[in-house]
Design a protein around this motif. Structure first.
Motif, PDB file in Angstrom:
ATOM      1  N   ARG A  80       2.693 -10.474-115.220  1.00 12.59           N
ATOM      2  CA  ARG A  80       1.752 -10.879-115.677  1.00 12.59           C
ATOM      3  C   ARG A  80       0.793 -10.651-114.069  1.00 12.59           C
ATOM      4  O   ARG A  80       1.454 -10.675-113.463  1.00 12.59           O
ATOM      5  CB  ARG A  80       1.772 -12.409-115.121  1.00 12.59           C
ATOM      6  N   GLU A 127       4.787  -7.366-123.191  1.00 17.15           N
ATOM      7  CA  GLU A 127       3.750  -8.704-122.539  1.00 17.15           C
ATOM      8  C   GLU A 127       4.770  -9.207-122.002  1.00 17.15           C
ATOM      9  O   GLU A 127       4.505 -10.774-121.505  1.00 17.15           O
ATOM     10  CB  GLU A 127       3.772 -10.033-124.388  1.00 17.15           C
ATOM     11  N   MET A 186      -4.426  -9.875-123.460  1.00 15.71           N
ATOM     12  CA  MET A 186      -4.534  -9.983-122.158  1.00 15.71           C
ATOM     13  C   MET A 186      -5.192  -8.827-121.212  1.00 15.71           C
ATOM     14  O   MET A 186      -4.979  -8.708-120.681  1.00 15.71           O
ATOM     15  CB  MET A 186      -3.483 -10.739-121.561  1.00 15.71           C
TER      16      MET A 186
END
Length: 558
Positions: A366, A363, A426
């Motif tokens: 981005r 995670e 996401m």
């Protein structure tokens, strides 16, 4: 073959969200070339590791402890593993064989955990794969190419390694062995197959020196066979030239300017640029390494607490054998971490996949970078990068890309989660395969595109042998001149975690070009003269005419 556990997040919604992100990124990217094709919406697993074999099939695998995958093993087959941490009886596959010619795939069986492992093709064409996690950490696995009906599968060897190997790097050596370098808490290397002269583990202090406490930043080191037979090893932010036979450092290179890490988890990528045999009449062959992307120092620790720092937007290029080597720095069109670098048959480098901020890890990435970039190493500094058209699919942590024989690039993977996770995140786990077609595959170039007639794919070529390649070009292309023709030879790499192990492209020396008939030509080339230039094994050979490559043919160098 059966698929199960379908996506819970609709593909249309995923593509819509990814397309919106693509529009934002494309707005910052002037121009744009190449095209994308969705090949498979799901192969049942996420393409974390990939290796193209000499039968045009790609072996793909992820890990056994993601949980059950979306593809079943053959009827009645299940994997029983009491040491498995998630599912001890697993009837799903965690590896597949993808046929690039027919766009089909079939499940394969791995018996132990292959998570974050390494490998390379051997001289006989087998994929030899090493290490992994848990009960797989000291395993050696072999996969041999076979005819479609033969049903070949993985063969595993228990305790084939002298040390546990997780996040290591493999490279094929001139003598046909593989060297396995580093890994988590392994500041050493070993060889496979073993022999009496080198049966164990050998210390490599450079890996201790490049280890950042609590972060590491030196896993999956970038390893390249230099033309003198030594190994160029890059880890964290610097490199050495290493004689693995005498166990001595031959040369230490300066740290890459800026001092930031380019190695896992601050993951950049690297490639050995084309070895131009044709341009070295004295026999010396220049070797250059390109290292691109990564993350600023401290990014991994910051990502753990939700602060996602922009990745590095620079590349460093160094001449390995210069008496006083220095890094020449260049700026990419945008920042990139976890990118893949793929050598294309025309000698250019495709940089694809990855994120604009964060690092590798669960995670921690981005801002997906959807636009690939082509790097043209022969252009002047300042004109080497060309932004390509974007994909609609984010390829984050645990993605991969490999060159196919027809010149396309197979792209897959992306699973930044501890398990398969398709909803409420996401970047959902992605099980699809795409193909990126560089601009040289555009139909507008068909008039100048060469087509190889001989040798037949799979032919053998000896070291230092002169051999003829016959090819055709459309008769309307005009005169085919020797200066417009090149022959390249590409080793198919094992790709994972943003590094293509054993990737190598050579430009062969050509002696003469002659016309055979209308639209038919023959070029005589010389194969590499030593195993230091190109270890024995299978290579794809391409004819390139006016910068447009043919479909390759497989040649076995021996």
């Amino acid at each position: 073959m059966s698929l199960h556990h379908p996506y819970n997040l609709s593909l249309s919604l995923l593509l819509f969200l990814a397309s919106a992100a693509a529009a934002v990124i494309a707005a910052d990217a002037p121009g744009g070339r190449g095209s994308w094709q969705l090949l498979q919406s799901s192969i049942g697993i996420s393409a974390m590791h990939m290796q193209l074999l000499s039968n045009d099939r790609v072996v793909i695998f992820d890990r056994t402890d993601f949980g059950r995958s979306n593809i079943s093993l053959a009827a009645g087959n299940c994997r029983e593993d009491p040491n498995e941490r998630v599912v001890t009886r697993d009837c799903s596959a965690h590896s597949v064989e993808y046929d690039s010619a027919t766009n089909t795939f079939r499940p394969l069986t791995v018996q132990t955990d292959v998570w974050c492992s390494s490998g390379s093709a051997m001289p006989d064409g087998r994929l030899l794969q090493t290490g992994g996690f848990n009960d797989g950490e000291r395993r050696v696995r072999s996969f041999s190419p076979c005819a479609p009906a033969a049903g070949c599968d993985w063969v595993e060897y228990e305790n084939g390694l002298a040390a546990r190997r997780w996040y290591s790097t493999n490279h094929l050596l001139p003598d046909g062995r593989q060297i396995i370098v580093g890994g988590r808490r392994q500041f050493n290397y070993e060889f496979y197959p073993k022999n009496d002269a080198a049966p164990g583990v050998y210390s490599l202090p450079f890996l201790v020196q490049t280890n950042d406490p609590d972060t590491e930043n030196n896993l999956y080191p970038f390893v390249f066979l230099n033309v003198d037979g030594n190994l160029f090893i890059f880890a964290n932010n610097r490199a050495i030239l290493y004689n693995y036979s005498s166990r001595a450092v031959v040369k230490s290179y300066p740290a890459i300017p800026g001092g930031d890490s380019r190695s896992y988890p601050s993951t950049g990528s690297a490639a050995l640029l084309p070895l131009k045999l044709a341009l070295q009449p004295g026999g010396d062959v220049a070797a250059e390494v390109l290292v691109c992307g990564g993350a600023p120092r401290g990014s991994y620790e910051k990502a753990k607490v939700g602060n996602f720092v922009k990745g590095l937007g620079t590349c460093g290029r160094i001449r390995v054998n210069d008496p006083n080597p220095v890094w020449v720095m260049e700026t990419m069109p945008r920042e990139r971490v976890m990118g893949d670098m793929v050598m294309l048959p025309d000698g250019n480098v495709l940089i694809v996949n990855g994120a604009g901020s964060g690092t590798a890890g669960w995670e921690y990435g981005r801002d997906p970078v959807l636009n690939p970039v082509i790097y043209r190493p022969g252009n002047p500094v300042g004109s080497r990068f060309e932004v390509q058209n974007p994909t609609a699919v984010p390829r984050m942590y645990h993605s991969a890309a490999v060159l196919l024989r027809d010149g396309r690039v197979l792209v897959g993977g992306s699973n930044p989660h501890v398990y398969y996770n398709f909803t409420g995140v996401m970047f959902p786990t992605d099980l699809s395969l795409e193909a990126f077609s560089p601009a040289y595959l555009d139909g507008s170039f068909d008039g100048v595109r060469p087509a190889v007639v001989s040798p037949a794919s799979g032919s053998g070529v000896a070291y230092g042998q002169k051999f003829a390649i016959r090819f055709t070009v459309a008769t309307g292309a005009g005169e085919v001149k020797a200066d417009d023709v090149a022959v390249t030879m590409v080793a198919p790499p094992f790709t994972t975690h943003s590094f293509a192990m054993n990737q190598r492209l050579l430009v062969l020396g050509s002696e003469k070009l002659r016309g055979v008939a209308a639209g038919s030509y023959e070029v005589t080339v010389s194969s590499p003269g030593s195993r230091n230039l190109a270890p024995a094994g299978y290579y794809m050979v391409f004819v390139v005419h006016r910068e447009i490559p043919s479909t390759g043919v497989w040649v076995k160098l021996h």
